[in-house]
Design an enzyme around this catalytic site. Structure first.
Site, PDB file in Angstrom:
ATOM      1  CD1 TRP A  34       3.725  -2.569  -9.672  1.00  0.00           C
ATOM      2  CD2 TRP A  34       2.030  -4.011  -9.853  1.00  0.00           C
ATOM      3  NE1 TRP A  34       4.250  -3.809  -9.928  1.00  0.00           N
ATOM      4  CE2 TRP A  34       3.244  -4.712 -10.044  1.00  0.00           C
ATOM      5  CE3 TRP A  34       0.830  -4.711  -9.919  1.00  0.00           C
ATOM      6  CZ2 TRP A  34       3.282  -6.090 -10.303  1.00  0.00           C
ATOM      7  CZ3 TRP A  34       0.858  -6.080 -10.181  1.00  0.00           C
ATOM      8  CH2 TRP A  34       2.075  -6.750 -10.372  1.00  0.00           C
ATOM      9  CG  ASP A  51       1.272  -1.438  -3.771  1.00  0.00           C
ATOM     10  OD1 ASP A  51       2.044  -2.089  -3.040  1.00  0.00           O
ATOM     11  OD2 ASP A  51       0.953  -1.807  -4.925  1.00  0.00           O
ATOM     12  CE  LYS A  64       7.000  -8.041  -6.112  1.00  0.00           C
ATOM     13  NZ  LYS A  64       5.965  -7.034  -6.302  1.00  0.00           N
TER      14      LYS A  64
HETATM   15  C1  LIG Z   1       4.607  -7.123  -7.068  1.00  0.00           C
HETATM   16  C2  LIG Z   1       3.736  -5.938  -6.819  1.00  0.00           C
HETATM   17  C3  LIG Z   1       2.350  -6.055  -6.724  1.00  0.00           C
HETATM   18  C4  LIG Z   1       1.606  -7.351  -6.988  1.00  0.00           C
HETATM   19  O1  LIG Z   1       1.745  -8.230  -5.963  1.00  0.00           O
HETATM   20  P1  LIG Z   1       0.933  -9.636  -5.981  1.00  0.00           P
HETATM   21  O2  LIG Z   1       1.305 -10.135  -4.630  1.00  0.00           O
HETATM   22  O3  LIG Z   1       1.461 -10.440  -7.098  1.00  0.00           O
HETATM   23  O4  LIG Z   1      -0.500  -9.340  -6.111  1.00  0.00           O
HETATM   24  C5  LIG Z   1       1.620  -4.926  -6.429  1.00  0.00           C
HETATM   25  N1  LIG Z   1       2.197  -3.732  -6.240  1.00  0.00           N
HETATM   26  C6  LIG Z   1       3.547  -3.575  -6.352  1.00  0.00           C
HETATM   27  C7  LIG Z   1       4.138  -2.224  -6.148  1.00  0.00           C
HETATM   28  C8  LIG Z   1       4.338  -4.672  -6.639  1.00  0.00           C
HETATM   29  O5  LIG Z   1       5.674  -4.519  -6.735  1.00  0.00           O
END
Ligand SMILES: *Cc1c(COP(=O)(O)O)cnc(C)c1O
Length: 370
Positions: free
Chosen positions: A109, A181, A205
């Site tokens: 990511w 993030d 998540k």
């Molecule tokens: C799943 C995830 C993403 C991507 O998320 P989307 O909603 O599919 O864009 C970004 N960063 C992390 C840490 C993730 O676990």
């Protein structure tokens, strides 16, 4: 004629995302689906300017504010586009031409975050734990960070969903605003959000269904954002309008509200942390005890509490592990397509009992194939 087939039980869901949701949050949604609060319509069929939705929106925001202790200096935002959209919007808002930002590279990511920032300006890599095989099996220490005091922000990823690493203490970025993030470990434990300039997380998540991204932002930091980009892309626009500048993803926010009710009802973030640590201890304990069979690649100090990755002695056995677990009603254990192996995602909705069920399966599997 439709026939509704009632399944006797739900699977034990170890999906990395979209992940399983707490059953009470889904049951409440089922109860309220056709007629929300006596309105005669589903919440997803009503104006986002009407009272019923406004109350849902306010409740979700209030609960999140209370759970995280969001101070007055900060604001909760409900956004869209998935976390990936914010990989681009963060530099678009906060890294104007000529300025730079620091990126801490801890996985797949982070690489995507950096790639988007590069299209908009000149970000710097402040640290990277990528090894010669392109894997990331640990997060960097504070001493390894080479931070630029002139950076507009430092960007980190608190939990690396794919490689199964996590910062147990997030870096100290000094006077430079910290952007994080937190998609895959948002709400896993109490967090001092006042330390951060901008936190964002895709909901799917640990907070709700896909389609909504939550952010907790320092109002002063938002005010420094660029004004010469389209209005819809400015975080300040959403902050000034209570995340109702345009139609928000109403049903996803409604479901997040249900999840937040559940989190509070379970005892809030201290209770989530206690349970998540017990779950991680049970799983890593089993991996360590069975280390002649299972290989856990992540360095101990960087092990994720949310995503636990490991391998069996062969790719064929990895596949058999996942297939046999499925027969036992356990889903979502296949490792990410880029890494292979097995991945257990143990977000808040996964119970200690779910983990204990998996651990006994793991012991049995190792005995029969070791
Ligand atoms: C799943 C995830 C993403 C991507 O998320 P989307 O909603 O599919 O864009 C970004 N960063 C992390 C840490 C993730 O676990």
């Amino acid at each position: 004629m439709h026939r509704y087939i009632l399944r006797p039980m739900r699977v034990i869901n170890f999906s990395a995302g979209p992940a399983g949701l707490p059953l009470p949050a889904l049951e409440l949604a089922r109860e309220e689906l056709l007629d929300f609060g006596g309105t005669g319509a589903s919440i997803m069929e009503q104006s986002h300017r009407d009272k019923a939705y406004e109350a849902v929106h306010a409740e979700a925001t209030e609960r999140l504010t209370r759970l995280l202790g969001v101070p007055d200096s900060h604001v909760v935002l409900w956004l869209t586009g998935g976390a990936s959209t914010h990989f681009a919007l963060v530099p678009m808002n906060f890294m104007p031409p000529g300025a730079s930002a620091d990126y801490v590279m801890t996985g797949a990511w982070s690489e995507k975050q950096l790639d988007e920032a590069k299209l908009l300006g000149t970000p710097r890599v402040a640290a990277s734990t990528r090894d010669a095989q392109g894997r990331y099996t640990r997060v960097p220490t504070q001493a390894e960070l080479q931070l630029d005091p002139r950076a507009r922000y430092v960007h980190t990823t608190s939990n690396n969903t794919i490689f199964g690493t996590q910062f147990h203490t997030l870096p100290d970025t000094g006077a430079v605003p910290h952007v994080c993030d937190m998609s895959s470990d948002f709400l896993w434990r109490p967090t001092d959000v006042s330390r951060f300039a901008f936190i964002y997380a895709g909901a799917q998540k640990n907070l709700g269904p896909s389609g909504v991204v939550v952010a907790v932002a320092d109002k002063a930091f938002l005010a420094q954002g660029r004004k010469d980009i389209p209005k819809i892309f400015r975080y300040q626009t959403h902050a000034e309008n209570g995340s109702l500048y345009n139609t928000p993803p109403t049903f996803a926010i409604y479901l997040a509200r249900n999840v937040l009710r559940w989190v509070e009802g379970e005892g809030g973030l201290p209770a989530m942390e206690r349970r998540n640590l017990q779950k991680a201890q049970a799983l890593y304990g089993a991996l360590d005890a069975l280390s002649g069979f299972y290989a856990a690649p992540v360095e101990k100090d960087s092990r994720s509490v949310m995503n636990i990755v490991f391998r069996t002695p062969s790719e064929a056995l990895d596949a058999q592990f996942v297939a046999d677990a499925k027969k036992e009603n356990m889903l979502g254990l296949k490792g990410h397509r880029s890494t292979g192996g097995v991945r257990v995602s143990a977000y808040n909705a996964v119970s200690l009992h779910d983990i204990e069920t998996l651990v006994s399966f793991m012991k049995h599997f190792a005995q029969s194939h070791g």
